[in-house]
Write an enzyme that holds these catalytic residues in place. Sequence first.
Site, mmCIF file in Angstrom:
data_model
loop_
_atom_site.group_PDB
_atom_site.id
_atom_site.type_symbol
_atom_site.label_atom_id
_atom_site.label_comp_id
_atom_site.label_asym_id
_atom_site.label_seq_id
_atom_site.Cartn_x
_atom_site.Cartn_y
_atom_site.Cartn_z
ATOM 1 N N GLU A 3 4.310 1.197 -5.081
ATOM 2 C CA GLU A 3 4.951 1.731 -4.141
ATOM 3 C C GLU A 3 5.609 0.910 -3.108
ATOM 4 O O GLU A 3 4.759 -0.235 -2.625
ATOM 5 C CB GLU A 3 3.851 2.580 -3.389
ATOM 6 C CG GLU A 3 3.355 3.901 -4.196
ATOM 7 C CD GLU A 3 2.625 5.027 -3.167
ATOM 8 O OE1 GLU A 3 2.668 4.924 -2.111
ATOM 9 O OE2 GLU A 3 1.840 5.713 -3.952
ATOM 10 N N GLY A 59 0.819 -1.190 -0.035
ATOM 11 C CA GLY A 59 0.148 0.084 -0.156
ATOM 12 C C GLY A 59 0.919 0.999 -0.141
ATOM 13 O O GLY A 59 2.095 1.298 -0.534
ATOM 14 N N CYS A 60 0.451 2.299 0.364
ATOM 15 C CA CYS A 60 1.322 3.579 0.503
ATOM 16 C C CYS A 60 2.424 3.490 1.369
ATOM 17 O O CYS A 60 2.529 2.829 2.488
ATOM 18 C CB CYS A 60 0.027 4.701 1.212
ATOM 19 S SG CYS A 60 0.975 6.071 1.298
ATOM 20 N N PHE A 61 3.442 3.910 0.645
ATOM 21 C CA PHE A 61 4.870 3.735 1.366
ATOM 22 C C PHE A 61 5.059 4.401 2.551
ATOM 23 O O PHE A 61 5.853 4.180 3.352
ATOM 24 C CB PHE A 61 5.981 3.796 0.135
ATOM 25 C CG PHE A 61 5.989 4.954 -0.637
ATOM 26 C CD1 PHE A 61 5.413 6.301 -0.401
ATOM 27 C CD2 PHE A 61 6.513 4.973 -1.879
ATOM 28 C CE1 PHE A 61 5.310 7.591 -1.075
ATOM 29 C CE2 PHE A 61 6.287 6.017 -2.852
ATOM 30 C CZ PHE A 61 5.912 7.268 -2.287
ATOM 31 N N TRP A 62 4.152 5.592 2.865
ATOM 32 C CA TRP A 62 4.668 6.374 3.811
ATOM 33 C C TRP A 62 4.372 5.679 5.204
ATOM 34 O O TRP A 62 5.215 5.743 6.198
ATOM 35 C CB TRP A 62 3.747 7.561 4.138
ATOM 36 C CG TRP A 62 3.542 8.518 3.113
ATOM 37 C CD1 TRP A 62 4.686 8.722 2.020
ATOM 38 C CD2 TRP A 62 2.534 9.521 2.582
ATOM 39 N NE1 TRP A 62 4.562 9.800 1.257
ATOM 40 C CE2 TRP A 62 3.353 10.415 1.529
ATOM 41 C CE3 TRP A 62 1.402 9.676 3.087
ATOM 42 C CZ2 TRP A 62 2.513 11.296 1.013
ATOM 43 C CZ3 TRP A 62 0.428 10.841 2.504
ATOM 44 C CH2 TRP A 62 1.150 11.477 1.432
#
Length: 190
Positions: free
Chosen positions: A65, A21-24
């Site tokens: 990502e 999912g979102c890399f953050w």
Amino acid sequence: MPPTHTTTDSPHLQQTTLGGGCFWCLEAAFNQLDGVVLAESGYSNGHHPSPSYEAVCSGTTGHAEVVRVTFDPERISYRQLLTVFFSLHDPTTLNRQGNDVGTQYRSGIYTHDAAQAETARQVIGELSDSGAFDAPIVTEIAPVANYHAAEAYHQGYVAENPYQGYCAVVVRPKLAKFQHAFGALLKAPD
């Protein structure tokens, strides 16, 4: 503060590249683990030779990502990293994590050698056999290819923007749960 981009070319260090999912969120969690030298947000396993965030988000580059984790295997094992990885996202949803939808949000383990691929298959098999998830795991396992670090403003994004909407509502609660579950693996406070 974002993590310092120190040299990561020590002969005993290893790398793994993970998409969930979102890399953050992944970057923020992995950078807290003792034995992780650097977790870097990036893009991997797509076909475009020079992807940008905007292009990756459009779904046209084929990239996921990811977070590239450089770690000391004498302090944290690859298997431990995979255990953390599977706790941070839902590996049963194809091309989706929560409200984030698209191939760039796929679950993937992008291996740096045959041993990593074998360990990844073993861990997925163990999770599947144990019934850890209510649906089949769809995480792809493939050799890492065409990796590119994300733009500088993505590195350490959660640390630099803790009250930004997505960070406050999605990432910070997930990190709190991660810290509670993996407290014994966290770096000592500065």
